[in-house]
Design a protein around this motif. Structure first.
Motif, mmCIF file in Angstrom:
data_model
loop_
_atom_site.group_PDB
_atom_site.id
_atom_site.type_symbol
_atom_site.label_atom_id
_atom_site.label_comp_id
_atom_site.label_asym_id
_atom_site.label_seq_id
_atom_site.Cartn_x
_atom_site.Cartn_y
_atom_site.Cartn_z
ATOM 1 N N ALA A 101 51.174 39.058 63.631
ATOM 2 C CA ALA A 101 51.212 38.820 62.692
ATOM 3 C C ALA A 101 49.710 39.546 62.210
ATOM 4 O O ALA A 101 50.065 39.656 60.689
ATOM 5 N N LYS A 102 48.972 39.894 62.779
ATOM 6 C CA LYS A 102 48.103 40.792 62.206
ATOM 7 C C LYS A 102 48.709 41.826 60.968
ATOM 8 O O LYS A 102 48.333 42.082 60.719
ATOM 9 N N ALA A 103 50.055 43.207 61.804
ATOM 10 C CA ALA A 103 50.480 43.617 60.640
ATOM 11 C C ALA A 103 50.961 43.112 59.767
ATOM 12 O O ALA A 103 50.563 43.788 59.412
ATOM 13 N N ALA A 104 51.783 41.848 60.081
ATOM 14 C CA ALA A 104 52.385 40.873 58.588
ATOM 15 C C ALA A 104 51.490 41.266 57.629
ATOM 16 O O ALA A 104 51.579 40.975 56.780
ATOM 17 N N VAL A 105 50.055 40.479 58.075
ATOM 18 C CA VAL A 105 49.140 39.718 56.856
ATOM 19 C C VAL A 105 48.144 41.417 56.727
ATOM 20 O O VAL A 105 48.359 41.629 55.435
ATOM 21 N N ASN A 106 48.440 42.260 56.992
ATOM 22 C CA ASN A 106 48.007 43.486 56.648
ATOM 23 C C ASN A 106 48.547 44.317 56.005
ATOM 24 O O ASN A 106 48.012 44.820 55.413
ATOM 25 N N ARG A 107 49.729 44.077 56.156
ATOM 26 C CA ARG A 107 50.635 45.105 55.133
ATOM 27 C C ARG A 107 51.195 44.228 54.017
ATOM 28 O O ARG A 107 51.309 44.801 52.854
ATOM 29 N N TRP A 111 50.211 45.231 50.610
ATOM 30 C CA TRP A 111 51.570 45.570 49.445
ATOM 31 C C TRP A 111 50.297 44.749 48.461
ATOM 32 O O TRP A 111 50.829 44.679 46.556
ATOM 33 N N VAL A 112 49.182 43.608 47.852
ATOM 34 C CA VAL A 112 49.186 42.876 47.360
ATOM 35 C C VAL A 112 48.298 43.044 46.669
ATOM 36 O O VAL A 112 47.814 43.550 45.409
ATOM 37 N N MET A 113 46.992 44.081 47.487
ATOM 38 C CA MET A 113 45.727 44.106 46.396
ATOM 39 C C MET A 113 45.721 45.412 46.680
ATOM 40 O O MET A 113 44.753 45.919 46.200
ATOM 41 N N GLY A 114 46.707 45.981 47.517
ATOM 42 C CA GLY A 114 46.325 47.710 46.672
ATOM 43 C C GLY A 114 45.681 48.318 48.684
ATOM 44 O O GLY A 114 45.597 49.813 48.289
ATOM 45 N N ARG A 115 45.297 47.718 49.091
ATOM 46 C CA ARG A 115 44.253 48.318 50.735
ATOM 47 C C ARG A 115 44.481 47.825 51.625
ATOM 48 O O ARG A 115 43.784 45.957 51.321
ATOM 49 N N GLY A 116 45.367 47.686 52.618
ATOM 50 C CA GLY A 116 44.854 46.577 53.285
ATOM 51 C C GLY A 116 43.436 46.211 53.587
ATOM 52 O O GLY A 116 42.364 47.147 54.059
ATOM 53 N N ILE A 117 43.501 44.755 54.734
ATOM 54 C CA ILE A 117 42.482 44.772 55.368
ATOM 55 C C ILE A 117 41.836 45.552 56.530
ATOM 56 O O ILE A 117 40.963 46.228 57.024
ATOM 57 N N VAL A 118 42.713 46.314 57.299
ATOM 58 C CA VAL A 118 42.203 47.861 58.201
ATOM 59 C C VAL A 118 43.324 48.959 57.240
ATOM 60 O O VAL A 118 44.436 48.609 56.759
ATOM 61 N N HIS A 119 42.302 49.591 57.156
ATOM 62 C CA HIS A 119 42.986 51.097 56.494
ATOM 63 C C HIS A 119 43.026 52.129 57.447
ATOM 64 O O HIS A 119 42.579 51.954 58.297
#
Length: 149
Positions: A101-107, A111-119
């Motif tokens: 779930a973390k990986a799916a949300v982060n990716r 994709w939407v914001m240009g940078r993940g919650i975890v970079h």
């Protein structure tokens, strides 16, 4: 882990950058002459059937149950009638797996914001904290609920 992907076969298509990935429990793709060597010979490739080829030096035999171990150490036995990748996917997306779930949300966020919650988006681990750790439980909960509805 390798057991889950040990029965994967590949066949080329008429498109140069594309190939078909399929469940191949009999390893028929390894039989000489069963796959096309390239675009020019795609029409000559063998048509897939449910028959076991017997005109070989060593005839192919049906596989028995496949013993495998998930990345978390849990052992399992995959019956010969089931694609091992399917068993792995079922394990991967289960609600008890916090990483999926973390990986799916982060990716998706990246994709939407240009940078993940975890970079970087594919570097989720304990020593690489998210930019806003208090939001993880909310994002994970909402993505898990969305996946089950």
């Amino acid at each position: 882990m390798a057991a889950f992907f040990s029965q994967v076969g590949y066949k080329p298509t008429s498109e140069w950058k594309e190939e078909i990935v399929f469940w191949d429990p009999l390893n028929s793709a390894a039989v000489p002459g069963s796959t096309a060597p390239g675009e020019d010979a795609v029409a000559k490739s063998v048509i897939a059937t449910n028959e076991i080829p017997q005109a070989l030096a060593k005839p192919l035999a049906e596989n028995g149950p496949l013993a495998a171990v998930f990345p978390d150490g849990v052992k399992t036995t995959v019956p010969p009638s089931r694609d091992p990748r399917e068993a792995f996917a079922d394990w991967l997306i289960r609600p008890q797996n916090p990483w999926f779930a973390k990986a799916a949300v982060n990716r998706t966020w990246a994709w939407v914001m240009g940078r993940g919650i975890v970079h970087e988006p594919d570097d989720i681990r304990e020593k690489n904290p998210p930019s806003n750790p208090s939001c993880w439980p909310t994002w994970r909960k909402s993505s898990s609920q969305a996946a089950t509805t």
